[in-house]
Structure formats: C-alpha cells, structure tokens
Design an enzyme around this catalytic site. Structure first.
Site, short mmCIF file in Angstrom:
data_model
loop_
_atom_site.label_atom_id
_atom_site.label_comp_id
_atom_site.label_asym_id
_atom_site.label_seq_id
_atom_site.Cartn_x
_atom_site.Cartn_y
_atom_site.Cartn_z
N VAL A 162 26.68 -35.41 22.10
CA VAL A 162 27.89 -36.13 22.49
C VAL A 162 28.94 -35.17 23.03
CG1 VAL A 162 29.78 -37.59 21.68
CG2 VAL A 162 27.45 -38.00 20.85
N THR B 268 30.92 -40.57 15.33
CA THR B 268 30.74 -41.86 14.68
C THR B 268 31.18 -41.73 13.23
OG1 THR B 268 28.89 -42.41 16.14
CG2 THR B 268 29.07 -43.65 14.08
N PHE C 173 28.79 -44.48 23.26
CA PHE C 173 27.68 -45.42 23.32
C PHE C 173 26.54 -44.88 24.18
CE2 PHE C 173 31.55 -47.95 22.63
CZ PHE C 173 31.21 -48.62 21.47
N LYS D 176 31.37 -49.66 16.91
CA LYS D 176 30.29 -48.69 17.06
C LYS D 176 29.15 -48.97 16.09
CE LYS D 176 27.96 -44.88 17.74
NZ LYS D 176 27.10 -44.68 18.92
N GLY E 171 6.55 -51.67 17.80
CA GLY E 171 5.88 -50.38 17.66
C GLY E 171 6.05 -49.81 16.27
N CYS F 157 21.02 -41.75 15.53
CA CYS F 157 22.02 -42.83 15.49
C CYS F 157 21.61 -44.01 14.62
CB CYS F 157 22.33 -43.30 16.90
SG CYS F 157 23.17 -42.07 17.91
N LYS G 182 20.97 -43.40 10.74
CA LYS G 182 22.21 -42.95 10.09
C LYS G 182 23.27 -44.04 10.07
CE LYS G 182 24.84 -40.16 12.53
NZ LYS G 182 26.14 -40.86 12.69
N LYS H 228 11.76 -40.48 20.76
CA LYS H 228 11.68 -41.20 22.02
C LYS H 228 11.43 -40.18 23.12
CE LYS H 228 15.49 -42.63 24.03
NZ LYS H 228 16.81 -43.25 24.32
N ARG I 115 14.68 -36.02 14.86
CA ARG I 115 15.31 -36.57 13.67
C ARG I 115 14.87 -38.01 13.40
NH1 ARG I 115 21.46 -34.95 15.02
NH2 ARG I 115 20.62 -35.30 17.12
#
Length: 438
Positions: free
Chosen positions: A11, A121, A152, A204, A253, A260, A263, A322, A329
C-alpha cells in the site's frame, strides 16, 4: 503538494509512486533500510506488475525519493500518509503497535500544521483514538488533523487500482483537511464519499468481509454441487448473470488468502465481539475458508490411496495466494502442503516467484523441493495440484506431462482447466463440484 508516505509495503509504496505520478513531491519513508536501499535503486521489494517501470520513471523525475530518516521526512512534508502493517494477533484483533510507533514519531517531529492520513486498515475507532493520542502527545490539536482514507487496491493490480479507483473514501472531522485530500486526488476523477472516521473505517472492513463472504458462499455451493452432481462453475455463471449479485468473487476453489481478507474478517469479528455483537455469518465465512482445502485434499488422497502406495511424490503448481504477486500470506496452498507432508516422499513446488527453498515456509524441510521447470516438477510424480492460476500453468503441454508423471492425476484447486481437454490428454482430472464426471 509535499507528501510523505510512511511504510514501504504494497500500500505505502504503491501510494507513494502513484502520488508522485500526479505531480506531487513525495517522500517514501521506512525504518527498514534494506527496503529503502532497493527502492532508491528502482527495485520493488515485492512483485507487482507494471509498478517497477513507474517507480523508475518517478525516480528520474525527482518527484519521488525514499529515506529511512522518518523525522526529516515528517518535517519536510505537509501531508503525512500512514501505511504501516496492522497484522492479526492470536485473538484476531489488529496489532496497532506500528501505527502507534509512527504516531510517536510524528508527535516528536512535528514542526507545523500536518494532515495525517491513515491508509492502514485499522479497527473502528482507531482514527479517533489517534487524534486524541496525538493531542495529548503534541499538546496543540491545531497542529494537525487526522483523515481516514482506506485503500481498496488488489495485490496483482495495485497500480491500476490506485490510478483508477472506483471510489475515494475520506473520513474526518476537519473540512479543511478533507479539501486538501480532495485536491490531491482530483486528477483521478473518482467518486468521493465524505464521512466520519468510524464510518470510513467500517466501509473498509465491510467491503473486504462481504467479498470474502461471496467466496465462502460459492465454496459451500461447491460442496453441495459435489454431492448432487451439479456443476458449480455453471452455478456461479447463472448467479453472476443477476446484476444484483454480479459475477466477481464467485470462483469456487480451495479458498481465499493474502494479507487482507483473512486479517480483516478476523479483525471485524473481534471488533464486533468487543462491542457485544455476534457476527454469525462472518464466523461461518472463516470456518468455510479454513476447511475448504481439506475437502479438495480428501478427494485427492482417496484417489491416491486407490492408485499407489505411500509415500507419494506430488507436484504443487503455485504457492502464492493468487497470481501476479509473491505474497504467500494465508495461502491455502500452504495448508495443503502441511497436510500432505507426512504422507509424501517429496512435494515439488513450482511458482514463478520462488527460486530457492528459503523463499518458502519450509527452508529446511528436505521433502519440499523447489523446481525451475514443469518437467522437473512432474518427473515420476504421483499427482499434481493446481493451487495458483499463474499464466504459465495455462501453457502446460499435458500430453507431455502424462509421459513424465508416474500417475497422471491432477487436482484442480481453482477450476482453472477444461476437464474434457485434460482427460483427452490422458490426465485423471479431479475437482470439486464439476459435475458427475469428476
């Protein structure tokens, strides 16, 4: 505008680079000297498509600089962004120690009016606490204003998301500070929602938790489809045609991961618990996600037991949570490896972001082998598991893979492949909820 961004993670670094591209004078600051050294040389400390080129471009313009001198960075700017980590504690609450450390630095270095922008966040109530904390530490509340400005962005498309936001949320009590932030973001042309601190913070958490809910919901439908002989891919397609639902985040999946969703779901549950509110839906979302990899593994293990004796050799395609990021993480692939390790001779990992064992959670585990090529990973393997849908895995020649593998079995953890095409190549295709044929 003279801006300092404290924190050099996804970020913070992305924010600093993009703000410089909007013609602001930006300092990226962090106490991690190794990260700062890399950034000064134009090297990102993480994988993020397209951002390296923009970093190099902004460094050449002179509008972007990096430093580990936090005090100087604070004093030389009018707007201070806080973009430090807020990891989960064991009880699920957010750990705000890094945020408080930055607050202490600001209080000790402040030399004039500053707008303090919280990009991290943080739990509901944090910005109000921060404003009160700084008032006590500084002794003059007129020297600063605090604005909540949640991010975001998505890992893997962070630069695009920052340059093309679908909304900008600004929460605060000072109209003057809000106007400064609106001026900073004006070139982006996004819709701006102005609200109070608590509402901005909750937006958020609510956003990420809702998206996580969509993922866990379709994964529960996947379990039903598996038992009923339905095709969950087509179920998601049919649901997504409804504009009230939408097609995004309905890919069944092995579950979600990253920095994000896990957490933020935990933190929102913990916040609700502190407020005396029970979030049954989100507790179920977390349970579904935690157990989803096990449903997939059960199918693979049953097939392997019927096919070959232990210990097995398994090729793992992808370890990151991904594609287009090196972030491991909370990756469900890690859970899969740990569950399989006792029954395996080797687990061979291939991921474009991993070259050496010390880039995995198991640097000293001899059973975990990092491979450079698909052929190496597949050689004499008893099965392969697709965990991350990297583009390189779409280019696998499965007819050649069949000849490499001892047992040509594939567990598709992301519904990435066409079952008929793989079966035609001689692969025993396994998935969950892909109809009676799987």
């Amino acid at each position: 505008m003279r801006i300092t961004v404290i924190g050099s993670g996804y970020v913070g670094t992305t924010t600093a680079i993009v703000l410089a591209s909007l013609n602001h004078q930006v300092i990226g600051a962090d106490i991690d000297t190794s990260k700062i050294s890399k950034l000064k040389k134009g090297i990102l400390p993480f994988v993020e498509p397209g951002l390296n080129d923009l970093l190099s471009e902004m460094l050449k313009t002179g509008r972007l600089n990096f430093t580990d001198n936090i005090v100087t960075a604070i004093q030389e700017s009018d707007v201070i962004y806080i973009a430090v980590g807020t990891p989960s504690r064991e009880d699920g609450t957010a750990d705000l120690r890094y945020l408080q450390a930055v607050a202490d630095r600001i209080a000790g270095a402040i030399n004039g009016y500053k707008v303090i922008v919280v990009k991290s966040t943080v739990p509901v109530g944090t910005n109000r606490w921060l404003s009160d904390y700084l008032s006590d530490k500084i002794g003059n509340p007129k020297l600063f204003d605090v604005v909540s400005n949640p991010e975001f962005l998505r890992e893997g498309s962070a630069m695009y998301d920052t340059l093309h936001p679908d909304r900008t949320v600004l929460g605060g009590m000072s109209g003057h500070a809000i106007e400064i932030l609106k001026e900073i973001y004006q070139p982006l042309g996004s819709k701006v929602l102005i609200t109070d601190w608590e509402t901005a913070e909750l937006i958020k958490y609510a956003s990420n938790s809702f998206l996580a809910t969509k993922v866990s919901f379709i994964n529960e439908m996947c379990r039903i489809a598996e038992r009923a002989g339905a095709n969950v891919v087509e179920v998601a397609q049919g649901m997504g045609m409804d504009v009230r639902i939408g097609a995004k985040f309905l890919n069944a999946g092995i579950g979600y991961g990253g920095s994000c969703f896990p957490k933020d779901v935990k933190a929102l549950i913990a916040t609700a618990r502190e407020l005396g509110v029970e979030l049954k839906i989100l507790e179920a979302v977390e349970t579904v996600n935690r157990t989803q990899p096990l449903f997939y593994l059960k199918k693979l293990v049953q097939t392997l037991r019927e096919t070959v004796d232990k210990p097995w050799i398994v090729a793992l395609l992808g370890l990151t949570f991904k594609p287009n990021t090196d972030d491991q993480r909370e990756s469900p692939a890690i859970r899969i490896v740990e569950e399989l390790l006792p029954d395996c001779q080797e687990i061979r990992i291939i991921d474009p972001t991993i070259e050496f064992p010390d880039q995995t959670p198991w640097p000293d585990e001899r059973k975990v082998v990092v491979c450079k090529t698909v052929e190496e990973a597949f050689s004499a393997a008893d099965a392969a598991i697709l965990c991350t849908e990297w583009e390189m895995f779409a280019k696998i020649n499965w007819e050649e893979a069949v000849r490499c593998m001892r047992n040509p079995i594939l567990l598709d953890g992301r519904n990435f492949y066409n079952p008929e095409q793989l079966r035609a190549a001689g692969i025993r295709y396994l998935a969950l909820g892909r109809g009676n044929s799987t």
